[in-house]
Write a protein that holds these residues in place. Structure first.
Motif, mmCIF file in Angstrom:
data_model
loop_
_atom_site.group_PDB
_atom_site.id
_atom_site.type_symbol
_atom_site.label_atom_id
_atom_site.label_comp_id
_atom_site.label_asym_id
_atom_site.label_seq_id
_atom_site.Cartn_x
_atom_site.Cartn_y
_atom_site.Cartn_z
ATOM 1 N N VAL A 299 0.838 -1.203 0.000
ATOM 2 C CA VAL A 299 0.000 0.000 0.000
ATOM 3 C C VAL A 299 0.874 1.254 0.000
ATOM 4 O O VAL A 299 1.887 1.312 0.711
ATOM 5 N N ALA A 300 0.485 2.245 -0.806
ATOM 6 C CA ALA A 300 1.187 3.535 -0.853
ATOM 7 C C ALA A 300 0.163 4.661 -0.733
ATOM 8 O O ALA A 300 -0.831 4.688 -1.462
ATOM 9 N N VAL A 301 0.400 5.597 0.193
ATOM 10 C CA VAL A 301 -0.545 6.662 0.521
ATOM 11 C C VAL A 301 0.037 8.009 0.124
ATOM 12 O O VAL A 301 1.205 8.310 0.381
ATOM 13 N N ASP A 302 -0.795 8.829 -0.498
ATOM 14 C CA ASP A 302 -0.415 10.170 -0.956
ATOM 15 C C ASP A 302 -0.497 11.155 0.217
ATOM 16 O O ASP A 302 -1.574 11.379 0.785
ATOM 17 N N PHE A 303 0.647 11.766 0.581
ATOM 18 C CA PHE A 303 0.689 12.757 1.656
ATOM 19 C C PHE A 303 1.072 14.136 1.121
ATOM 20 O O PHE A 303 1.742 14.910 1.798
ATOM 21 N N THR A 304 0.635 14.456 -0.084
ATOM 22 C CA THR A 304 0.923 15.781 -0.633
ATOM 23 C C THR A 304 -0.010 16.816 -0.015
ATOM 24 O O THR A 304 -1.100 16.495 0.483
ATOM 25 N N ALA A 305 0.417 18.082 -0.073
ATOM 26 C CA ALA A 305 -0.299 19.167 0.613
ATOM 27 C C ALA A 305 -1.691 19.409 0.055
ATOM 28 O O ALA A 305 -2.552 19.969 0.748
ATOM 29 N N SER A 306 -1.947 18.987 -1.188
ATOM 30 C CA SER A 306 -3.266 19.214 -1.791
ATOM 31 C C SER A 306 -4.367 18.453 -1.066
ATOM 32 O O SER A 306 -5.554 18.739 -1.274
ATOM 33 N N ASN A 307 -4.010 17.510 -0.205
ATOM 34 C CA ASN A 307 -5.011 16.789 0.593
ATOM 35 C C ASN A 307 -5.646 17.673 1.663
ATOM 36 O O ASN A 307 -6.721 17.361 2.171
ATOM 37 N N GLY A 308 -4.961 18.766 2.024
ATOM 38 C CA GLY A 308 -5.465 19.640 3.079
ATOM 39 C C GLY A 308 -4.921 19.259 4.441
ATOM 40 O O GLY A 308 -4.554 18.099 4.682
ATOM 41 N N ASP A 309 -4.868 20.239 5.330
ATOM 42 C CA ASP A 309 -4.335 20.035 6.678
ATOM 43 C C ASP A 309 -5.174 19.007 7.433
ATOM 44 O O ASP A 309 -6.388 19.197 7.612
ATOM 45 N N PRO A 310 -4.573 17.901 7.893
ATOM 46 C CA PRO A 310 -5.337 16.846 8.566
ATOM 47 C C PRO A 310 -6.055 17.312 9.826
ATOM 48 O O PRO A 310 -6.971 16.619 10.306
ATOM 49 N N LYS A 311 -5.681 18.464 10.365
ATOM 50 C CA LYS A 311 -6.347 18.944 11.594
ATOM 51 C C LYS A 311 -7.752 19.449 11.313
ATOM 52 O O LYS A 311 -8.553 19.607 12.244
ATOM 53 N N PHE A 312 -8.067 19.733 10.051
ATOM 54 C CA PHE A 312 -9.364 20.311 9.712
ATOM 55 C C PHE A 312 -10.255 19.297 8.997
ATOM 56 O O PHE A 312 -9.776 18.449 8.231
ATOM 57 N N SER A 313 -11.549 19.394 9.221
ATOM 58 C CA SER A 313 -12.492 18.379 8.741
ATOM 59 C C SER A 313 -12.641 18.354 7.224
ATOM 60 O O SER A 313 -13.153 17.377 6.669
ATOM 61 N N ASN A 314 -12.214 19.427 6.536
ATOM 62 C CA ASN A 314 -12.309 19.422 5.075
ATOM 63 C C ASN A 314 -11.098 18.756 4.412
ATOM 64 O O ASN A 314 -11.001 18.688 3.189
ATOM 65 N N SER A 315 -10.165 18.267 5.221
ATOM 66 C CA SER A 315 -8.994 17.570 4.691
ATOM 67 C C SER A 315 -9.358 16.136 4.335
ATOM 68 O O SER A 315 -10.123 15.477 5.040
ATOM 69 N N ASN A 345 0.329 -12.675 6.493
ATOM 70 C CA ASN A 345 -0.532 -11.525 6.790
ATOM 71 C C ASN A 345 0.277 -10.263 7.111
ATOM 72 O O ASN A 345 -0.157 -9.420 7.891
ATOM 73 N N LYS A 346 1.457 -10.139 6.492
ATOM 74 C CA LYS A 346 2.293 -8.951 6.673
ATOM 75 C C LYS A 346 2.345 -8.166 5.370
ATOM 76 O O LYS A 346 2.570 -8.746 4.302
ATOM 77 N N PHE A 347 2.165 -6.839 5.485
ATOM 78 C CA PHE A 347 2.052 -6.009 4.295
ATOM 79 C C PHE A 347 2.955 -4.788 4.393
ATOM 80 O O PHE A 347 2.906 -4.059 5.399
ATOM 81 N N PRO A 348 3.782 -4.524 3.371
ATOM 82 C CA PRO A 348 4.571 -3.301 3.350
ATOM 83 C C PRO A 348 3.679 -2.098 3.052
ATOM 84 O O PRO A 348 2.814 -2.157 2.177
ATOM 85 N N VAL A 349 3.883 -1.015 3.792
ATOM 86 C CA VAL A 349 3.062 0.177 3.604
ATOM 87 C C VAL A 349 3.968 1.401 3.522
ATOM 88 O O VAL A 349 4.869 1.590 4.349
ATOM 89 N N TYR A 350 3.739 2.209 2.498
ATOM 90 C CA TYR A 350 4.602 3.351 2.197
ATOM 91 C C TYR A 350 3.772 4.627 2.065
ATOM 92 O O TYR A 350 2.551 4.596 1.932
ATOM 93 N N GLY A 351 4.479 5.746 2.101
ATOM 94 C CA GLY A 351 3.892 7.037 1.805
ATOM 95 C C GLY A 351 4.752 7.758 0.787
ATOM 96 O O GLY A 351 5.887 7.378 0.524
ATOM 97 N N THR A 404 7.611 4.999 -5.979
ATOM 98 C CA THR A 404 6.816 3.947 -5.338
ATOM 99 C C THR A 404 6.697 2.727 -6.237
ATOM 100 O O THR A 404 6.805 1.577 -5.767
ATOM 101 N N ILE A 405 6.463 2.946 -7.533
ATOM 102 C CA ILE A 405 6.364 1.820 -8.462
ATOM 103 C C ILE A 405 7.708 1.104 -8.553
ATOM 104 O O ILE A 405 7.762 -0.129 -8.655
ATOM 105 N N GLN A 406 8.814 1.860 -8.492
ATOM 106 C CA GLN A 406 10.137 1.243 -8.468
ATOM 107 C C GLN A 406 10.289 0.317 -7.259
ATOM 108 O O GLN A 406 10.815 -0.803 -7.370
ATOM 109 N N ALA A 407 9.829 0.777 -6.096
ATOM 110 C CA ALA A 407 9.932 -0.034 -4.882
ATOM 111 C C ALA A 407 9.106 -1.311 -5.002
ATOM 112 O O ALA A 407 9.535 -2.397 -4.592
ATOM 113 N N ALA A 408 7.898 -1.187 -5.572
ATOM 114 C CA ALA A 408 7.055 -2.369 -5.766
ATOM 115 C C ALA A 408 7.690 -3.319 -6.769
ATOM 116 O O ALA A 408 7.675 -4.550 -6.586
#
Length: 541
Positions: A299-315, A345-351, A404-408
């Motif tokens: 699994v790879a998760v996008d943590f770019t700023a366009s997601n919005g500040d996680p402290k606010f409900s519109n993020s 049942n072990k899964f690599p997870v990246y950001g 990320t695709i390189q890592a996979a």
């Protein structure tokens, strides 16, 4: 590539379930129990509070605490779904085939993936909340229905077709349609167009019986012939309805246009000839699973700023205490289906796309564990790592997929090198909110990865314009980079917004439906055969 709706997805296989019970508790006073097994499936797409439908039952075996049942129950298997199943064991007093009339002994609840991922053999203790004693063990075996493992190879021609073009003859092509459960038709194959002829000969083509008729040799198949037009609707020539059993070498069928049948002089609009028909036995997806092949998830998760500040409900990364966000829902819907196929049942997870500790430098591929080992345990472990990472990183950018695709690909390459018979396959799940900023590099990495045991699922969250993402999906032809073409289509993209108000099962079905086909394309390209399934002695050990 787009997948069909949940209700009409084509099963990966049809399996026959057989049953044994060992050391069954005795519920009869003057004799031994008379056990029978009733099989229930949760209705498709109803994973929360499912509605259960009885799909069959075994025969009753009299006076036996270690019964082996001869009657098998047939069930369609869908890789892309969580198929909940219950096996209810009753002691029969009145042989009515209604479990409500019987004495309930115990039951086993599991999923079809639990059975298939256990190399086709599952053993579980019977459970009944009224008793703490050992009620016995139910043994379930899954055997694939052989007809679905066949592929039909056709060589077809037409003769004396109706002339449809004013200044020429016709430009005919054929469509094959399968009958759905609701009696509607779905097109599953189109031949090429043969220009300017009333006596076409089409190139040979292949269709799996699972796709053509679910292995039912007597199910109607609709074959329609059209005249292709470049600038207007294609003209209908005629059709016939046949079954696979009727498709024999030398068979001929009239092509009929129903609108012309009222004319007394009308005979047909031409003929369709089956010049040759071959039935080819193929290895199946279940053959590989029975031989021990594992399907792993990264699994790879996008943590770019366009997601919005996680402290606010519109993020998009806001952690609502009452409901998972779209990232969490995507992880759960895909992870819960793939997890049973990975033994540890072990899964690599990246950001990617964030400033990460301790240096606070931007990284486009980093483990969410912040250690050298990117693996976590279970789907809940993926969610925990995602939630924990949000407290430690700073959203940044840009949205680069290539690292990320390189890592996979490196992980899939290890599968390839360590196991020469390629008995492992990796699914990379990328969840992102925006357009890719390194498109050329991403295309290059996907083309390279198409030669490895790897599939890529991209789920787009939020309201961004994902139009360019479809370039990666292979809908417009094979991806190319630097003169090299992708060996096969390995990317599936779906926007999460299309599933709002729908069950998560639909998202999982549409994202994972193509994986078995991609898996089989890789195995065929590399001449990799499945290992033999375990023997009865090995299963009993």
């Amino acid at each position: 590539m787009a997948a069909a709706a949940l209700a009409s997805n084509i099963p990966v296989a049809r399996v026959e379930l057989s049953f044994e019970i060992s050391q069954l508790a005795n519920f009869d006073i003057l004799s031994k129990s008379d056990p029978q097994v009733f099989v229930f499936l949760a209705d498709r797409g109803t994973n929360a509070n499912p509605k259960w439908t009885m799909v069959g039952c075994t025969e009753m075996v009299r006076d036996n605490l270690n019964p082996k049942f001869s009657k098998q129950i047939t069930v369609d298997y869908y890789f892309e779904e969580i198929q909940k199943v219950r096996f209810v064991v009753c002691d029969i007093d009145k042989p009515t085939n209604r479990f409500e009339d019987q004495d309930f002994v115990g039951e086993v609840a599991c999923t079809m993936s639990d059975i298939v991922a256990s190399r086709g053999a599952l053993s579980r203790k019977l459970m009944n909340p009224k008793y703490t004693q050992n009620l016995g063990t139910l043994h379930v075996r899954a055997h694939e229905v052989k007809d679905l493992k066949m592929t039909a190879r056709f060589t077809l021609s037409g003769s004396h077709l109706d002339k449809k073009d004013l200044f020429g003859k016709s430009d005919p092509y054929l469509t094959f349609s399968r009958m759905n459960a609701d009696q509607t038709w779905s097109v599953i194959h189109r031949t090429e167009v043969i220009k300017n002829t009333l006596d076409p000969i089409w190139k040979p083509f292949e269709l799996p019986l699972a796709r053509l008729n679910d292995g039912d040799m007597d199910r109607p198949i609709l074959i329609q012939c059209y005249d292709w037009d470049k600038s207007s609707a294609h003209d209908f020539i005629g059709e016939c309805r046949v079954t696979a059993r009727q498709m024999t070498p030398g068979a001929r069928f009239d092509l009929i246009n129903p609108k012309k049948q009222s004319s007394k002089k009308y005979v047909n609009s031409g003929s369709l000839h089956f010049n040759n028909v071959e039935m080819i036995k193929e290895n199946s997806f279940l053959d590989y699973l029975a031989g021990g092949t594992e399907i792993s998830l990264m699994v790879a998760v996008d943590f770019t700023a366009s997601n919005g500040d996680p402290k606010f409900s519109n993020s998009l990364h806001y952690l609502n205490p009452y409901e998972p966000n779209e990232y969490g829902k995507a992880i759960m819907s895909v992870g819960e289906i793939v997890a049973p196929y990975d033994s540890d049942n072990k899964f690599p997870v990246y950001g990617f796309g964030a400033k990460v500790p301790p240096a606070r430098s931007v990284s486009h591929c980093f483990p969410l564990t912040y250690t050298a080992d990117p693996e976590v345990f279970g789907v809940q472990g993926i969610l925990n790592a995602y939630h924990s990472a949000l407290q430690q990183l700073t959203l940044y950018g840009p949205t680069n997929f290539a690292p990320t695709i390189q890592a996979a690909a490196a992980r899939a390459q290890e599968f390839f090198q360590q196991k020469q018979d390629v008995q492992a396959y990796l699914i990379l799940l990328i969840i992102t909110d925006g357009e890719i900023t390194d498109m050329d590099e991403t295309v290059r990495e996907i083309v390279n990865a198409s030669y490895l045991p790897l599939s890529i699922i991209i789920v787009g969250v939020g309201s961004a314009d994902f139009t360019n993402m479809n370039i990666l999906d292979g809908d417009n032809g094979s991806l190319k980079f630097g003169g090299r073409s992708a060996q096969r289509d390995i990317v599936q993209f779906v926007p999460f917004r299309d599933y709002k108000g729908k069950p998560l099962a639909q998202l999982a079905a549409d994202t994972l439906a193509e994986v078995p086909g991609q898996f089989m394309a890789f195995m065929r390209a590399n001449n990799s055969l499945p290992r033999p399934p375990p023997s009865a002695q090995e299963l009993a050990a």
